[in-house]
Structure formats: C-alpha cells, structure tokens
Design a protein around this motif. Sequence first.
Motif, PDB file in Angstrom:
ATOM      1  N   GLU A 138       0.831  -1.209   0.000  1.00  0.00           N
ATOM      2  CA  GLU A 138       0.000   0.000   0.000  1.00  0.00           C
ATOM      3  C   GLU A 138       0.863   1.257   0.000  1.00  0.00           C
ATOM      4  O   GLU A 138       0.584   2.213  -0.723  1.00  0.00           O
ATOM      5  N   ARG A 139       1.914   1.265   0.808  1.00  0.00           N
ATOM      6  CA  ARG A 139       2.790   2.436   0.841  1.00  0.00           C
ATOM      7  C   ARG A 139       3.482   2.647  -0.502  1.00  0.00           C
ATOM      8  O   ARG A 139       3.609   3.783  -0.973  1.00  0.00           O
ATOM      9  N   GLU A 140       3.928   1.553  -1.111  1.00  0.00           N
ATOM     10  CA  GLU A 140       4.560   1.670  -2.429  1.00  0.00           C
ATOM     11  C   GLU A 140       3.574   2.198  -3.463  1.00  0.00           C
ATOM     12  O   GLU A 140       3.941   3.011  -4.325  1.00  0.00           O
ATOM     13  N   LEU A 141       2.334   1.750  -3.383  1.00  0.00           N
ATOM     14  CA  LEU A 141       1.293   2.244  -4.291  1.00  0.00           C
ATOM     15  C   LEU A 141       1.164   3.756  -4.199  1.00  0.00           C
ATOM     16  O   LEU A 141       1.193   4.458  -5.223  1.00  0.00           O
ATOM     17  N   TRP A 142       1.034   4.258  -2.981  1.00  0.00           N
ATOM     18  CA  TRP A 142       0.813   5.695  -2.805  1.00  0.00           C
ATOM     19  C   TRP A 142       2.070   6.507  -3.104  1.00  0.00           C
ATOM     20  O   TRP A 142       1.999   7.545  -3.772  1.00  0.00           O
ATOM     21  N   ASN A 143       3.204   6.058  -2.627  1.00  0.00           N
ATOM     22  CA  ASN A 143       4.431   6.814  -2.870  1.00  0.00           C
ATOM     23  C   ASN A 143       4.763   6.894  -4.351  1.00  0.00           C
ATOM     24  O   ASN A 143       5.099   7.965  -4.872  1.00  0.00           O
ATOM     25  N   LYS A 144       4.668   5.761  -5.050  1.00  0.00           N
ATOM     26  CA  LYS A 144       5.033   5.769  -6.467  1.00  0.00           C
ATOM     27  C   LYS A 144       3.997   6.514  -7.304  1.00  0.00           C
ATOM     28  O   LYS A 144       4.350   7.187  -8.286  1.00  0.00           O
ATOM     29  N   SER A 145       2.719   6.418  -6.939  1.00  0.00           N
ATOM     30  CA  SER A 145       1.684   7.153  -7.678  1.00  0.00           C
ATOM     31  C   SER A 145       1.969   8.650  -7.652  1.00  0.00           C
ATOM     32  O   SER A 145       1.880   9.339  -8.680  1.00  0.00           O
ATOM     33  N   TRP A 146       2.315   9.156  -6.482  1.00  0.00           N
ATOM     34  CA  TRP A 146       2.620  10.585  -6.372  1.00  0.00           C
ATOM     35  C   TRP A 146       3.978  10.916  -6.982  1.00  0.00           C
ATOM     36  O   TRP A 146       4.160  11.981  -7.575  1.00  0.00           O
ATOM     37  N   SER A 147       4.931  10.006  -6.860  1.00  0.00           N
ATOM     38  CA  SER A 147       6.249  10.242  -7.445  1.00  0.00           C
ATOM     39  C   SER A 147       6.162  10.403  -8.955  1.00  0.00           C
ATOM     40  O   SER A 147       6.702  11.354  -9.528  1.00  0.00           O
TER      41      SER A 147
END
Length: 265
Positions: A109-118
């Motif tokens: 979940e954290r990777e999903l959100w971090n990469k989406s914004w990145s």
Amino acid sequence: MSATIVLITGANTGIGFQIVRALSSSPKPYQILVGARSPTKAQEAINAAKEENPSSPSTYTPVVIDIEADDSIRSAFNQVSSAFGKLDVLINNAGAQLEHQYTRGEISERELWNKSWSVNTASTQVVTSTFVPLLLKSTDPRLLFITSGTSTLDGTENQALAVNRHPGAGWPKPGHIGVPAYRSAKTGLNMLMREWHRILKEDGAKVFAISPGFLATGLGGNHELLKSMGAGDPTVAGPFIRSVVEGERDNDIGKVLTKDGIQEW
C-alpha cells in the motif's frame, strides 16, 4: 514556416503516442521530441509515425527520459538545449496508474501511494522546473499537463462512474479499491498546473491541464477490462491535444480542459 519544437514525455505508447500521431498528421511542421525511457521505444514510435504519415512536414528526435531519474531528466535537457536552444511546447504526459499492481499483491500500500505521487506529480514537477528555462526562450511557450477525469473533486458525486460508487457496508471491501492513489495524485497535478500558471503568467506562457476522458490505454493494465467499463478509443486524445497546441483553446488558459469544455474543480 519554422517548426514548433514539442517535447512529449511517455510518447511511445498510449496517449503520448496519440499526440505524436496527431502532430505528424498536421499540415504545420513540428520538431517532435519523442520522450521515452529507452532509445528503442522512442525509435519504434518514430518509425510507426513515419510509416503512417510518410509525407508529414514534421521531423522527429528520440529523447531518452525517465521522469523519476534526475540524471535522466538533466541529460534530456542538455540534449534539447544543445540541439535546439529552446522548447516551444512541453507536454507532461508520462504517468502511471498502479492500483492493479497493488490488488495483485505486487506492491505494498505504501509503495502504491508513494510511487503514484512520485510518477504523476513529483516527477512531473521536476521535469517542468528543469525545462522551463528552455520554454521561456520560445516566443509562444506552452506547458501542458495530462490529468484525469477522475481528478475532479466535484465529480466524485457522479455515480455513473464506477470509481465513485459506494461499496457495501463492512470491512474489508475486496474488489472495491478503485483508483484512490492515482486520482489523488492527478488532483495534485491540477494544483501543480495552477501553480505554474501563476508562476509563468507574466512570462506569457500558456499553461493548461488536459483531461482526455476515460480511454482504454495501457495505463490501467487491462485494455479489454477498461473497454468493458465504457472506456473510449485513445485515438480521440491526439487531435484534441493538438488543438490546444495549435491555439484553439487559448481562451481557457489555466484551466482543466476536456474535449467539450472545462472540467469542474
């Protein structure tokens, strides 16, 4: 007539490639800088555009750019600066919708959100700030951000869209994740567009966000599933975006444009 120099990130596939096709088919000459993460992907897109429009007045240059890598962005800037000395249009098209990877258990979940914004927001900001000096050497600088119809706050009440529908009570809610990381990042992108509109207004730069509609591209990972949900053909995006590049929507500077009007905030 001198060619308008246009850099498109993520230009080898999806909406980015549709922009390349649309510019290639224009009677106006463009120097199309086809941005992709590898030279092979960029050249394949160029070859396809040339084959489709062999008599196009436009020319093409492959530009290797990974928008999440600062060294790659700087290298692309140096290439464009050395070859052309300016940039007339920057189209920030590269993006990612990663919820399907999360639901398959490939990322956390954290990777999903971090990469989406990145990818969709932070990296787009870095690309833009890097290339602005070249844009401001143009006599008609244009800056476009490709956003999403899911990014409108007002539109979240539209129950006709599957991503807005309320799942049943209880927890967990399997199969009802929607695209929260992607759409929130694109909502952030809309504010990023507004900030660049504010920053560059006195420089005469024309800044827009483009909401091309719900289209069956590779962004969501499954073309056929998207089509079954009512997604349209991505070919409609190219002519629409070309019309913005060619000045047909200049009365709508600083707004989120749809093919038929203005997307509500």
